[in-house]
Design an enzyme around this catalytic site. Structure first.
Site, mmCIF file in Angstrom:
data_model
loop_
_atom_site.group_PDB
_atom_site.id
_atom_site.type_symbol
_atom_site.label_atom_id
_atom_site.label_comp_id
_atom_site.label_asym_id
_atom_site.label_seq_id
_atom_site.Cartn_x
_atom_site.Cartn_y
_atom_site.Cartn_z
ATOM 1 N N ASP A 70 -2.207 5.503 -3.354
ATOM 2 C CA ASP A 70 -2.633 6.573 -2.475
ATOM 3 C C ASP A 70 -1.655 7.588 -2.198
ATOM 4 O OD1 ASP A 70 -5.355 5.864 -2.207
ATOM 5 O OD2 ASP A 70 -5.036 4.759 -0.202
ATOM 6 N N TRP A 96 0.702 -1.052 -0.280
ATOM 7 C CA TRP A 96 -0.026 0.205 0.109
ATOM 8 C C TRP A 96 0.792 1.266 0.031
ATOM 9 C CZ3 TRP A 96 -0.490 3.786 4.013
ATOM 10 C CH2 TRP A 96 -1.411 4.747 3.689
ATOM 11 N N ASP A 146 -13.982 1.231 -4.818
ATOM 12 C CA ASP A 146 -12.773 0.776 -4.085
ATOM 13 C C ASP A 146 -12.990 -0.697 -3.416
ATOM 14 O OD1 ASP A 146 -10.754 1.318 -2.708
ATOM 15 O OD2 ASP A 146 -11.176 3.393 -1.808
#
Ligand code: GLA
Length: 729
Positions: free
Chosen positions: A540, A190, A468
């Protein structure tokens, strides 16, 4: 059987030998050959640079057995090796027959050449020697892009169940090579997805995989193998699996230099019960060969994605400049706040305004609300429509965030249907980000989600959804399914198929809808999801230093029109604040440009600059989104200090070049940059973008490619520029 009767001087396409037992798949620059051995086994005979003659291909013969420990079947380059007999290399399929036999014996039965999804297709039917199992291997050939798209279908021709325990899409074999072979993969986590990894290939196996129920960011389902290739030249074999669930890609090399790549849906906890007269088809495994380096691989996959994967008509339209409110407002959304942001965004030239998380009841934090896809009356007392109308009135499309596969325990949906999530009755339900995963393999769950999302889109005139998926699947149980006599290990596939079904249904009902694939950033960026989505949220992490690495990696698979890149205010540490807005825009303009900063907090100067770069982006957008992308300087190769990317129009009439230099501690003079893909004898006008006062220069394509171009970069850190080239003669 010899293959020397194959048509000589072969043209691109699928060629079958008159006896119907060997085939050449010829693309513009490559040849793949396969044939049936005397024993009825399908062997790969060649894969690599295009060969001029069919006679160049050897006959399909099993290799000689070296010893009783190195048997022929294990050494044979079978196109679809199964678990059965003396096979100890990579295995593509495993099954258990109703009498408990765990051994498959497939022999060639017949072949036909047809067409599927606009590409010629060779279908090879194999039959088990003793059981009513037929396997059809499909080879589609994308000649222009030097790609072969493979899949396998299992057909149970009898009445008794057959249990599939592994069903890969394909196995590929590379020409024997003793040394200096190198494997490139994309790895991450991530906020640090798709980073290029390279390792020497030695005897043994390497496995890249996802077991999370989603494509994942630990690895991407893509590989490239080269010997001494650069971005610009050298032989590269590459491939990717078009699947958004658990996948496995195994690369095995023997000490004698044979390399096999096998992959598809992961065999981990996988099972599929093939009932009588039923079929199961694997996802596609797309692979290709390029002689023009890693950029050659990029061009081929990008073209394939644009031409054969992405949904139409959206794939033929420019992707809009996007604003997303997540980083600006997080859960604190309101009609007034979003309207103000929308007004600012529209004034900059933004074309699509997206309200992110936080618009539905109880969603003031990430502990509640997922599953209740209704508009929060507290945040939107007049409903959502006034905001949608305002956004439309400002000339922008309206988009909204959803996370359909998820539910918070603190939600009306979960309170009403605690049985709708994956679970084992005797185990606790592991939460991640305070949420649980809905069993979208269930038809009632699919219907519930389709109904709610259809209403949300249809009632409000939503143009775009950001879909998402913020956690992996755990406790993969489905008690009702087991009670009904089924095998719950099917959930890994049923989940993905459920997601695909919901998306396909929504798209069919709303043909102008666009979907962004997001899974905490870039955890679901694969060719399977891209058949029903238009773009992916790459990460992100929007820090430009990180982004250069992330975007370099993802560009091995995805074209600019798919790769979502935003300019934001975070991370708001000192370093980020010192990075010029220009540099941040330049990094985000390499893909699908978006803005995520809090525009109400931007100075007039920053807003003016944003307006300027958005206008520039629209000018160069066709090149960025649909041009042939050349990575001229790889950030991975320069530890992130440098990067340069060029996108060239297919007819080489125009190009755009992005150059980034993070630091220059030794105050070195900027080297000339050699471009690629231009017409040598043409003259190009070169304009520095965003600086209308800069005098355009003219050079021949040959000079730009061989002598290079002097870069107008300042000596300071975070220097960048965009050059636009137009052919003038
Ligand atoms: C994920 C996404 C973000 C944002 C948040 C909202 O983390 O990657 O872009 O949508 O969820 O909760």
């Amino acid at each position: 059987m010899q293959t020397d009767q194959i048509i000589q001087g072969v043209t691109s396409g699928i060629h079958q030998q008159p006896d119907g037992k060997s085939w050449l798949l010829v693309t513009e620059y490559s040849t793949y050959a396969l044939g049936v051995s005397e024993e009825g086994l399908l062997l790969q005979l060649y894969w690599g640079a295009r060969l001029p003659l069919g006679t160049d291909i050897a006959a399909a013969r099993l290799p000689r057995e070296r010893s009783s420990q190195d048997v022929a079947l294990t050494l044979a380059p079978e196109v679809y090796p199964v678990m059965g007999g003396l096979r100890y290399g990579e295995i593509a399929a495993q099954a258990v027959f109703s009498d408990g036999t765990r051994d498959i014996d497939l022999r060639f039965a017949s072949a036909e050449i047809g067409e599927k999804q606009g590409l010629p297709e060779l279908r090879l039917h194999l039959r088990d020697a003793a059981y009513p199992l037929e396997v059809t291997l499909s080879y589609r050939v994308d000649s222009k892009n030097d790609l072969i798209i493979r899949a396998a279908s299992f057909h149970n021709l009898g009445d008794e169940e057959i249990l599939l325990e592994r069903a890969f899409s394909a196995a590929w074999h590379l020409p024997q090579q003793f040394s200096s072979r190198r494997l490139t993969t994309l790895a991450g986590h991530w906020a640090g997805e798709s980073r290029v990894q390279q390792q020497p290939i030695v005897a043994g196996s390497v496995q890249i995989e996802s077991r999370k129920g989603v494509t994942g960011s630990t690895a991407y389902p893509w590989f490239a193998i080269d010997t001494q290739a650069t971005e610009q030249q050298g032989e590269v074999y590459f491939g990717t699996i078009a699947w958004s669930g658990n996948w496995n890609l195994r690369i095995s090399t023997r000490i004698t230099g044979e390399t096999t790549i096998a992959g598809g849906i992961h065999e981990h906890d996988f099972a599929w019960v093939l009932a009588g007269k039923q079929s199961f088809t694997t996802p596609d495994f797309v692979a290709g060969f390029a002689e023009d380096g890693f950029n050659g691989g990029r061009h081929r996959l990008h073209n394939y994605v644009r031409q054969h994967v992405l949904p139409q008509p959206q794939a033929s339209q420019p992707r809009p400049v996007l604003y997303n409110s997540w980083e600006a407002t997080t859960f604190d959304v309101s009609e007034e706040g979003q309207s103000k942001l929308a007004e600012h965004a529209a004034a900059l030239g933004v074309e699509l305004f997206v309200v992110d998380d936080g618009w539905f009841p109880a969603r003031n934090h990430d502990h509640a609300g997922l599953g209740d896809w209704r508009v929060d009356p507290q945040k939107f007392p007049n409903g959502l429509q006034p905001l949608v109308d305002r956004v439309h009135g400002l000339g922008m499309q309206f988009g909204i965030w959803v996370e359909p596969e998820m539910v918070n325990p603190d939600s009306d949906l979960y309170r009403a249907h605690p049985d709708w999530i994956y679970h084992f009755p005797t185990r606790s339900r592991s939460e991640a980000r305070n949420q649980l995963v809905l069993n979208v393999g269930r038809q009632d769950v699919q219907e519930y989600l389709i109904d709610l999302l259809d209403k949300l889109i249809g009632d409000h005139g939503v143009d775009f959804i950001k879909w998402d998926m913020n956690r992996p699947i755990s406790e993969p149980g489905w008690p009702e399914y087991v009670a009904a006599g089924h095998n719950a290990r099917e959930i890994w596939v049923r989940h993905v198929e459920g997601v695909y079904t919901i998306m396909d249904t929504l798209r069919a009902r709303h043909p102008n809808l666009s979907i962004e694939s997001c899974a905490s950033g870039g955890s679901r960026a694969d060719l399977g999801i891209l058949e029903r989505t238009d773009q992916v949220w790459s990460s992100d992490n929007t820090h430009p230093d990180a982004r250069l690495f992330i975007q370099e990696g993802i560009s091995h698979i995805l074209p600019g029109r798919v790769m979502g890149d935003w300019v934001t205010d975070t991370p708001s540490d000192r370093v980020q604040n010192e990075i010029p807005l220009t540099y941040r825009f330049h990094v985000a303009m390499m893909g699908m440009l978006g803005i995520g900063g809090h525009l109400l907090h931007w100075s007039e100067e920053d807003l003016a600059e944003a307006r300027r770069w958005i206008a520039v982006y629209k000018q160069i957008r066709p090149l960025v989104q649909d041009g042939d992308q050349y990575w001229l300087i790889s950030p991975s190769a320069t530890a992130g200090d440098w990067a340069a990317v060029e996108s060239v129009a297919p007819d080489a009439s125009e190009a755009v070049v992005f150059v980034y230099r993070r630091t220059n501690p030794f105050w070195e003079t900027t080297p000339r940059l050699r471009l690629q893909g231009l017409t040598p004898n043409s003259t190009y006008r070169v304009q520095l973008m965003g600086q209308p006062d800069a005098e355009p220069q003219q050079y021949s394509g040959a000079s730009l490619m061989h002598q290079g171009i002097a870069l107008p970069l300042s000596r300071s850190s975070y220097a960048s520029c965009i050059l636009h080239l137009q052919k003038v003669s």
